[in-house]
Enzyme design. Structure first.
Site, PDB file in Angstrom:
ATOM      1  N   ASP A   1      90.298 103.727 -13.795  1.00 13.17           N
ATOM      2  CA  ASP A   1      89.199 104.408 -14.459  1.00 13.17           C
ATOM      3  C   ASP A   1      89.523 105.912 -14.416  1.00 13.17           C
ATOM      4  O   ASP A   1      90.428 106.330 -13.687  1.00 13.17           O
ATOM      5  CB  ASP A   1      87.908 104.084 -13.693  1.00 13.17           C
TER       6      ASP A   1
ATOM      7  N   ASP B   1      86.776 109.070 -14.867  1.00 14.39           N
ATOM      8  CA  ASP B   1      85.731 109.833 -14.173  1.00 14.39           C
ATOM      9  C   ASP B   1      85.418 109.254 -12.799  1.00 14.39           C
ATOM     10  O   ASP B   1      85.094 108.066 -12.680  1.00 14.39           O
ATOM     11  CB  ASP B   1      84.442 109.853 -15.001  1.00 14.39           C
TER      12      ASP B   1
ATOM     13  N   ARG C   1      74.059 118.793 -15.920  1.00 21.01           N
ATOM     14  CA  ARG C   1      74.602 117.443 -15.760  1.00 21.01           C
ATOM     15  C   ARG C   1      74.451 116.981 -14.310  1.00 21.01           C
ATOM     16  O   ARG C   1      73.994 115.869 -14.040  1.00 21.01           O
ATOM     17  CB  ARG C   1      76.078 117.462 -16.173  1.00 21.01           C
TER      18      ARG C   1
ATOM     19  N   SER D   1      74.835 109.355 -19.000  1.00 24.20           N
ATOM     20  CA  SER D   1      74.748 108.493 -20.174  1.00 24.20           C
ATOM     21  C   SER D   1      74.983 107.033 -19.838  1.00 24.20           C
ATOM     22  O   SER D   1      75.259 106.662 -18.706  1.00 24.20           O
ATOM     23  CB  SER D   1      75.789 108.944 -21.223  1.00 24.20           C
TER      24      SER D   1
ATOM     25  N   ASP E   1      85.169 103.650  -9.673  1.00 22.37           N
ATOM     26  CA  ASP E   1      84.059 104.063  -8.795  1.00 22.37           C
ATOM     27  C   ASP E   1      82.732 103.400  -9.143  1.00 22.37           C
ATOM     28  O   ASP E   1      81.893 103.207  -8.278  1.00 22.37           O
ATOM     29  CB  ASP E   1      83.895 105.584  -8.816  1.00 22.37           C
TER      30      ASP E   1
END
Length: 254
Positions: A17, A19, A146, A184, A214
């Site tokens: 992954d 992020d 964010r 999101s 994660d």
């Protein structure tokens, strides 16, 4: 054949992954992580599988990163690259159709318009090739906003509540909802989660497919591929933890 591939003696692939795994969310990867991936590729195949589109992944890992790994799967593999060349591309619009798409979008935008949250900015829906990305606060928010929304959502459950509403309202549409990142969630046809990418690596006969992510909890966008019987799943907490676990579970055993 690249110099990296010539040195390999194993049929193991490490899938990552982006992020929270290779980068701090929405930040660029540091030099240590990129160097680690380059060295890892000398020992086994490396694949990137992110929910973001190709351009966002390259913003984080480097322009043209598809040439620096064996596979790059953007949008969960709905846009797939192998050895630097695009090999597949799916269409969310073609799956859903314009009429259903507009019905869905109108509902989403009305829902967000009526939300009461600390901040709202712009770009609440991002249309991608294989999915929609929906952000209640809007993707134009600053990094500070964010971070603040992520903390707020931990107890307010804005995204979770919205997903439950959409799941009930559009249950006949055949869609899956996956919360990822900080602000999101993704919407895509059922079966178009990150396990979609596995079909491309399976063709090349890997004996072990390791996945590092994660958001491996149920509802997270790494859950399905983490739980797949085809993979050996690893839950990580940071790029540093990722490198530590890759060393422990792959490099130390080669």
């Amino acid at each position: 054949m690249s110099a990296s591939k010539k040195q390999r003696t194993t049929k193991i692939i490490a899938m990552f992954d982006v992020d929270g795994t290779l980068t701090v969310p929405r930040k660029t990867a540091n030099e240590e992580t990129l160097k680690f991936l380059k060295e890892l590729r000398k020992k086994c195949a490396v694949a990137i599988v992110g929910g973001s589109d190709y351009h966002k992944i390259c913003e984080q890992l480097g322009t043209g990163f598809e040439t620096e790994c064996d596979y790059l799967f953007s949008e969960n593999g709905l846009v797939a690259y192998k050895d630097g060349k695009e090999i597949a591309k799916q269409s969310f619009l073609k799956f859903l159709g314009e009429e259903r798409l507009q019905t869905f979008l109108n509902f989403v935008l009305k829902y967000i318009a009526e939300l009461k949250i600390p901040q709202k900015r712009g770009t609440f829906v991002e249309f991608r090739n294989g999915m929609l990305n929906v952000s209640p606060i809007g993707r134009n928010c600053s990094q500070e906003e964010r971070d603040a929304f992520e903390k707020y959502d931990e107890h307010a459950n804005v995204r979770k509540t919205m997903v439950e509403c959409l799941r009930e309202e559009f249950k006949e549409y055949g869609l899956t909802y996956s919360i990822g990142g900080q602000i999101s969630f993704d919407v895509f046809p059922t079966g178009w989660d990150k396990t979609y990418s596995l079909q491309f690596v399976e063709r090349d006969g890997f004996e072990e497919i390791h996945f590092f992510g994660d958001k491996t909890y149920k509802g997270g966008n790494d859950y399905e591929i983490f739980e797949s019987e085809k993979t050996i799943g690893h839950t990580v907490t940071s790029p540093e933890d990722t490198m530590k676990q890759v060393t422990e579970f792959i490099l130390n055993k080669l």
